[in-house]
Design a protein around this motif. Sequence first.
Motif, PDB file in Angstrom:
ATOM      1  N   GLU A  39       0.830  -1.085  -0.139  1.00  0.00           N
ATOM      2  CA  GLU A  39       0.127   0.001  -0.004  1.00  0.00           C
ATOM      3  C   GLU A  39       0.928   1.157   0.095  1.00  0.00           C
ATOM      4  O   GLU A  39       0.460   2.255  -0.681  1.00  0.00           O
ATOM      5  CB  GLU A  39      -0.769   0.104   1.333  1.00  0.00           C
ATOM      6  N   GLN A  40       1.868   1.409   0.679  1.00  0.00           N
ATOM      7  CA  GLN A  40       3.063   2.276   0.897  1.00  0.00           C
ATOM      8  C   GLN A  40       3.498   2.605  -0.596  1.00  0.00           C
ATOM      9  O   GLN A  40       3.713   3.672  -1.146  1.00  0.00           O
ATOM     10  CB  GLN A  40       4.124   2.109   1.816  1.00  0.00           C
ATOM     11  N   LEU A  41       3.818   1.598  -1.466  1.00  0.00           N
ATOM     12  CA  LEU A  41       4.296   1.665  -2.652  1.00  0.00           C
ATOM     13  C   LEU A  41       3.219   2.350  -3.736  1.00  0.00           C
ATOM     14  O   LEU A  41       3.495   3.266  -4.499  1.00  0.00           O
ATOM     15  CB  LEU A  41       4.772   0.478  -3.269  1.00  0.00           C
ATOM     16  N   ILE A  42       1.963   1.982  -3.630  1.00  0.00           N
ATOM     17  CA  ILE A  42       0.831   2.531  -4.294  1.00  0.00           C
ATOM     18  C   ILE A  42       0.747   3.883  -4.006  1.00  0.00           C
ATOM     19  O   ILE A  42       0.546   4.847  -4.807  1.00  0.00           O
ATOM     20  CB  ILE A  42      -0.652   1.707  -3.957  1.00  0.00           C
ATOM     21  N   LYS A  43       0.887   4.322  -2.752  1.00  0.00           N
ATOM     22  CA  LYS A  43       0.629   5.838  -2.317  1.00  0.00           C
ATOM     23  C   LYS A  43       1.964   6.519  -2.929  1.00  0.00           C
ATOM     24  O   LYS A  43       1.796   7.600  -3.375  1.00  0.00           O
ATOM     25  CB  LYS A  43       0.710   5.966  -0.802  1.00  0.00           C
ATOM     26  N   GLU A  44       3.203   5.856  -2.738  1.00  0.00           N
ATOM     27  CA  GLU A  44       4.442   6.722  -3.374  1.00  0.00           C
ATOM     28  C   GLU A  44       4.312   6.994  -5.030  1.00  0.00           C
ATOM     29  O   GLU A  44       4.396   8.167  -5.370  1.00  0.00           O
ATOM     30  CB  GLU A  44       5.516   5.752  -3.126  1.00  0.00           C
ATOM     31  N   ILE A  45       3.752   5.995  -5.707  1.00  0.00           N
ATOM     32  CA  ILE A  45       3.438   6.099  -7.226  1.00  0.00           C
ATOM     33  C   ILE A  45       2.551   7.083  -7.384  1.00  0.00           C
ATOM     34  O   ILE A  45       2.604   7.987  -8.226  1.00  0.00           O
ATOM     35  CB  ILE A  45       3.118   4.662  -7.856  1.00  0.00           C
ATOM     36  N   LYS A  46       1.398   7.092  -6.644  1.00  0.00           N
ATOM     37  CA  LYS A  46       0.227   8.127  -6.836  1.00  0.00           C
ATOM     38  C   LYS A  46       0.699   9.623  -6.387  1.00  0.00           C
ATOM     39  O   LYS A  46       0.532  10.527  -7.242  1.00  0.00           O
ATOM     40  CB  LYS A  46      -1.020   7.971  -5.929  1.00  0.00           C
ATOM     41  N   ASP A  47       1.691   9.724  -5.271  1.00  0.00           N
ATOM     42  CA  ASP A  47       2.376  10.855  -5.137  1.00  0.00           C
ATOM     43  C   ASP A  47       3.098  11.369  -6.260  1.00  0.00           C
ATOM     44  O   ASP A  47       3.353  12.619  -6.488  1.00  0.00           O
ATOM     45  CB  ASP A  47       3.157  10.893  -3.908  1.00  0.00           C
ATOM     46  N   GLU A  48       3.984  10.335  -7.018  1.00  0.00           N
ATOM     47  CA  GLU A  48       4.763  10.885  -8.103  1.00  0.00           C
ATOM     48  C   GLU A  48       3.792  11.244  -9.099  1.00  0.00           C
ATOM     49  O   GLU A  48       4.412  12.467  -9.788  1.00  0.00           O
ATOM     50  CB  GLU A  48       5.522   9.448  -8.551  1.00  0.00           C
ATOM     51  N   VAL A  49       3.007  10.722  -9.403  1.00  0.00           N
ATOM     52  CA  VAL A  49       1.992  11.196 -10.518  1.00  0.00           C
ATOM     53  C   VAL A  49       1.390  12.780 -10.195  1.00  0.00           C
ATOM     54  O   VAL A  49       1.555  13.686 -11.000  1.00  0.00           O
ATOM     55  CB  VAL A  49       0.696  10.426 -10.868  1.00  0.00           C
ATOM     56  N   SER A  50       0.945  12.840  -8.859  1.00  0.00           N
ATOM     57  CA  SER A  50       0.530  14.085  -8.289  1.00  0.00           C
ATOM     58  C   SER A  50       1.768  15.086  -8.504  1.00  0.00           C
ATOM     59  O   SER A  50       1.370  16.427  -8.879  1.00  0.00           O
ATOM     60  CB  SER A  50      -0.055  13.920  -6.942  1.00  0.00           C
ATOM     61  N   LYS A  51       2.891  14.886  -8.108  1.00  0.00           N
ATOM     62  CA  LYS A  51       3.762  15.743  -8.320  1.00  0.00           C
ATOM     63  C   LYS A  51       4.242  16.305  -9.622  1.00  0.00           C
ATOM     64  O   LYS A  51       4.486  17.305 -10.047  1.00  0.00           O
ATOM     65  CB  LYS A  51       5.033  15.148  -7.758  1.00  0.00           C
ATOM     66  N   SER A  52       4.228  15.190 -10.583  1.00  0.00           N
ATOM     67  CA  SER A  52       4.648  15.600 -11.835  1.00  0.00           C
ATOM     68  C   SER A  52       3.710  16.069 -12.622  1.00  0.00           C
ATOM     69  O   SER A  52       3.792  16.980 -13.601  1.00  0.00           O
ATOM     70  CB  SER A  52       5.093  14.125 -12.569  1.00  0.00           C
TER      71      SER A  52
END
Length: 633
Positions: free
Chosen positions: A561-574
């Motif tokens: 779940e942490q990895l899913i959150k990090e990937i979503k954060d990466e998209v949000s940031k980019s």
Amino acid sequence: MNNLRINSFSEYKKAYKESIENPEMFWDNIAENFLWKKKWNNTLEFDFSKSEFKWFKEGKLNITENVLDRHLEKNGNKTAIIWEPNNPLEETRIITYRQLHAKVCQFANVLKNNGIQKGDRVCIYMPMIPELAIAMLACARIGAVHSIVFAGFSSAAIASRINDAQCKLIVTANEVYRGEKPINLKHIVDEALKDCPSIQTCIVYRRELEPTMMVGGRDKFWIDEMAKASKDCLAEEMDAEDPLFILYTSGSTGKPKGMVHTTAGYMIQTAYSFDNVFQMQPEDIYWCTADIGWITGHSYIIYGPLACGATTVMFEGIPSYPDFGRFWEIVEKLKVTHFYTAPTAIRSLAKESLDYVLKYDLSSLKVLGSVGEPINQEAWHWYNDYVGKGNCPIVDTWWQTETGSIMISPLAGITSTRPTFATLPLPGIQLALMDENGQEIVTSAEKSEGRLTIKFPWPSMARTVYGDHQRYIETYFSTFKNAYFTGDGAYRDAMGYYRITGRVDDVVIVSGHNLGTAPIENAINEHDAVVESAVVGFPHDIKGNALYAFVILYDDQNPSEQLIKEIKDEVSKSIGAIAKPDKIQFVKGLPKTRSGKIMRRILRKIASNETDFGDTSTLLNPEIVQDIEKGKL
């Protein structure tokens, strides 16, 4: 514009016939209704092979004289903009055409005082406040090219757009509330400007009384600059084909496309389409709920309505704050007559209690509109039954950032409506359905289905991709000879009514916004744990479509779940929060052809819970389809 308004279906048929048989004379007659500094020599010159299109060649004008100055003598005290704040306890602002004209001229002088000249690019990253409209019109007043970035995009997205257009100045606000959530726009801009050497000046409107970090020598407060500026500013003489604005839209490749819209053709067609689709009377109140950061806001909150002398509403907030009755509260309060919104908003409100709608008096409404994506039948009927009470025609409009203005739509009260159908093309729009072999489908069968193209130029069409005309040619004019390809599929019934069936390329419409899958995949792939990804759209009850990401991890990485959150954060940031996938499925591989191309068609079927994958034997790795299907979310 009333002398050019279509008042009956027989008039529509007559106007459409004339527009097809003699398009130049048709648009000439419409153009005559506007203020020109010098009349054009040639109405249209075009070359499909080079994708070059010129309308009203060598005509001279300024769009702000047409949306502001020409109304002052008779309607200077008429309300131009009604601004409704995010917080209903805050005061509504009423701005007349005379007041708007003065503010636009004043801010135009602010831009000039800060070194902005005709042809310079200005980035605008602002909330939905009147100052956003003032800034964009001030750019147009002096011939600067505005590039408005939706105030939900990330700092990286702003920076890429600024650098692509080489903007010299940015206009922003310090902080804004979206619902109950504070958003520090100035902080986001500061992050962006670390990588934007072309920006010389940042003008900051103080929306909230919070302390604002300012960079010496670069940052200036709006109020201080306005205090030094005169309210007199002559409108710059512009050529009909001079750029008016650049608006970035997602593409199927990584880099956003800067669509360039020019002055005269865009103005003429947005005004003509607004006047005829909505059929407004002088006393009517029009409200489009879009954000000006999208093309809908450019064309149908500002330029189209103001060119027609209408009263247009700007809303800063969201439909769910302070509760799900906010839209209907505003309709009752302002006595809105014409209401234009997205199917996403309709669906999100339809799932809430009907009490939110029924407790307000919506009897002022005359016309309802839908924009951004095809509207589904259930949403159409809810909108018709509970908002319009069965008394308001629904204009289901189809158009794009690239088209600039509405292309297919009922004319309110003139042409008959049908749930989920955009219906008939507007005068001047020559549509064609193409089969997969590039042949036009000319049959008048019960249902003809194909790819939607436009086979003759129209005035409000985007002229190029900023700085990359080859990309413009390849994206829009290479699929079919001598025709613009919309990227959409459609079918036409025996009456000639069109229904849009959705995208046929790698662009997904989420909540009415075009999102290219490639830049989202690029953002996901930036994560250190990710080898490769593929993003597709799948049906969503509220958004219409949502994003589903299939992600391959390195062997030493474990799904979490942490990895899913990090990937979503990466998209949000980019890119921004709007592009975050709803679902992320970790997979061992992706279905690929032997040439290495990802078979997105299969992934779309898996994401949509379909099981007929067709022939998979030609895949390099057909066994992977079953593995992915077993693990679907």
